[in-house]
Motif scaffolding. Structure first.
Motif, PDB file in Angstrom:
ATOM      1  N   UNK A  27       0.853  -1.176   0.000  1.00 22.35           N
ATOM      2  CA  UNK A  27       0.000   0.000   0.000  1.00 22.35           C
ATOM      3  C   UNK A  27       0.899   1.239   0.000  1.00 22.35           C
ATOM      4  N   UNK A  28       0.722   2.148  -0.957  1.00 18.48           N
ATOM      5  CA  UNK A  28       1.614   3.295  -1.098  1.00 18.48           C
ATOM      6  C   UNK A  28       1.775   4.166   0.139  1.00 18.48           C
ATOM      7  N   UNK A  52      15.004  -2.253  -2.936  1.00 16.74           N
ATOM      8  CA  UNK A  52      14.834  -1.773  -4.312  1.00 16.74           C
ATOM      9  C   UNK A  52      13.363  -1.832  -4.725  1.00 16.74           C
ATOM     10  N   UNK A  53      12.693  -2.930  -4.396  1.00 10.34           N
ATOM     11  CA  UNK A  53      11.273  -3.074  -4.756  1.00 10.34           C
ATOM     12  C   UNK A  53      10.413  -2.013  -4.063  1.00 10.34           C
ATOM     13  N   UNK A  54      10.689  -1.748  -2.802  1.00 13.58           N
ATOM     14  CA  UNK A  54       9.918  -0.727  -2.078  1.00 13.58           C
ATOM     15  C   UNK A  54      10.219   0.668  -2.610  1.00 13.58           C
ATOM     16  N   UNK A  55      11.498   0.944  -2.849  1.00 20.14           N
ATOM     17  CA  UNK A  55      11.891   2.256  -3.375  1.00 20.14           C
ATOM     18  C   UNK A  55      11.331   2.480  -4.778  1.00 20.14           C
ATOM     19  N   UNK A  56      11.271   1.407  -5.584  1.00 21.67           N
ATOM     20  CA  UNK A  56      10.722   1.503  -6.937  1.00 21.67           C
ATOM     21  C   UNK A  56       9.268   1.985  -6.882  1.00 21.67           C
ATOM     22  N   UNK A  57       8.583   1.686  -5.801  1.00 19.53           N
ATOM     23  CA  UNK A  57       7.185   2.093  -5.621  1.00 19.53           C
ATOM     24  C   UNK A  57       7.077   3.409  -4.836  1.00 19.53           C
ATOM     25  N   UNK A  58       8.232   4.075  -4.629  1.00 17.91           N
ATOM     26  CA  UNK A  58       8.284   5.348  -3.897  1.00 17.91           C
ATOM     27  C   UNK A  58       7.729   5.230  -2.480  1.00 17.91           C
ATOM     28  N   UNK A  59       8.024   4.108  -1.828  1.00 11.73           N
ATOM     29  CA  UNK A  59       7.557   3.888  -0.464  1.00 11.73           C
ATOM     30  C   UNK A  59       8.651   4.255   0.527  1.00 11.73           C
ATOM     31  N   UNK A  60       8.218   4.695   1.676  1.00 12.14           N
ATOM     32  CA  UNK A  60       9.142   5.078   2.737  1.00 12.14           C
ATOM     33  C   UNK A  60       9.664   3.829   3.435  1.00 12.14           C
ATOM     34  N   UNK A  61      10.991   3.793   3.671  1.00 13.80           N
ATOM     35  CA  UNK A  61      11.538   2.655   4.399  1.00 13.80           C
ATOM     36  C   UNK A  61      12.737   3.055   5.225  1.00 13.80           C
ATOM     37  N   UNK A  62      12.916   2.303   6.289  1.00 14.83           N
ATOM     38  CA  UNK A  62      14.053   2.486   7.191  1.00 14.83           C
ATOM     39  C   UNK A  62      14.649   1.101   7.394  1.00 14.83           C
ATOM     40  N   UNK A  63      15.882   0.910   6.955  1.00 17.47           N
ATOM     41  CA  UNK A  63      16.570  -0.385   7.078  1.00 17.47           C
ATOM     42  C   UNK A  63      17.938  -0.124   7.703  1.00 17.47           C
ATOM     43  N   UNK A  64      17.979  -0.011   9.024  1.00 19.08           N
ATOM     44  CA  UNK A  64      19.230   0.352   9.681  1.00 19.08           C
ATOM     45  C   UNK A  64      20.178  -0.827   9.870  1.00 19.08           C
ATOM     46  N   UNK A  92       4.714  -0.971   8.497  1.00 12.30           N
ATOM     47  CA  UNK A  92       4.848  -2.427   8.490  1.00 12.30           C
ATOM     48  C   UNK A  92       6.266  -2.721   8.962  1.00 12.30           C
ATOM     49  N   UNK A  93       6.347  -3.460  10.055  1.00 14.38           N
ATOM     50  CA  UNK A  93       7.615  -3.837  10.666  1.00 14.38           C
ATOM     51  C   UNK A  93       7.972  -5.236  10.176  1.00 14.38           C
ATOM     52  N   UNK A  94       9.165  -5.355   9.568  1.00 11.06           N
ATOM     53  CA  UNK A  94       9.621  -6.626   8.991  1.00 11.06           C
ATOM     54  C   UNK A  94      10.900  -7.056   9.699  1.00 11.06           C
TER      55      UNK A  94
END
Length: 170
Positions: A27-28, A52-64, A92-94
């Motif tokens: 979900x965007x 890459x897949x999340x960024x391709x969809x212009x989604x916000x992510x934090x992967x520390x 969404x916490x992964x």
């Protein structure tokens, strides 16, 4: 460009794999927090692909890069995530491997609910089939599942029924 020693270690660790395809709706408006496992990093395993897949969809992510990746301590890693990541009703916490344990502990301590929790290759106990892990004594293996259920909209668990290290009952 990996050395032969690394390739053999990976084959022995992972074993024969036919591959898998996992689909879940993206979900965007979602904000993703991705947590790696023991000795891991956000640029290892499948994380670059997922980012890459999340960024391709212009989604916000934090992967520390979690602190103490090789000598993880629960309070240090959970405190780091709670202090650095943005959590809201769209998050969404992964968590992967030990990152799944950290994700559960983070979910227990959230001040407001998030959209969901995805656990991949996680475990709930320090009891492994193959050998002990250094983090077995630096984590509290009690979980408050009532708090987790209250704080997350959905939980998705991804696991390998033939995992060489994690017992099926986990």
């Amino acid at each position: 460009d990996w050395s032969e020693k690394i390739k053999i270690a990976q084959k022995n660790w992972i074993g024969k794999s036919e591959g898998a395809e996992i689909e879940f709706p993206v979900v965007p408006t979602n904000n993703y927090v991705l947590l790696h496992g023991f000795k891991g990093a956000p640029d290892g395993i499948f994380f670059p692909w997922l980012k890459k897949e999340l960024e391709k969809r212009n989604l916000s992510l934090f992967a520390p890069k979690l602190p103490g990746s090789f000598e993880p301590r629960e309070k240090e890693q959970v405190g780091f995530v709670l202090g650095k990541a943005k959590f809201d009703e769209n998050t969404i916490l992964f968590g992967h491997s030990l990152g799944a344990v950290v994700a559960l502990k983070v979910a227990e301590n959230l001040k407001k609910p998030i959209a969901g929790l995805v656990l991949a290759g996680g475990f709930l106990s320090r009891d492994f089939k193959d050998h002990p892990r250094p983090f077995q004594k630096t984590f509290d293996w009690k979980f408050d599942f009532e708090k987790v259920k209250k704080n997350v909209g959905f939980v998705t668990i991804l696991s390998d029924l033939n995992d060489f290290a994690i017992p099926l009952e986990q």
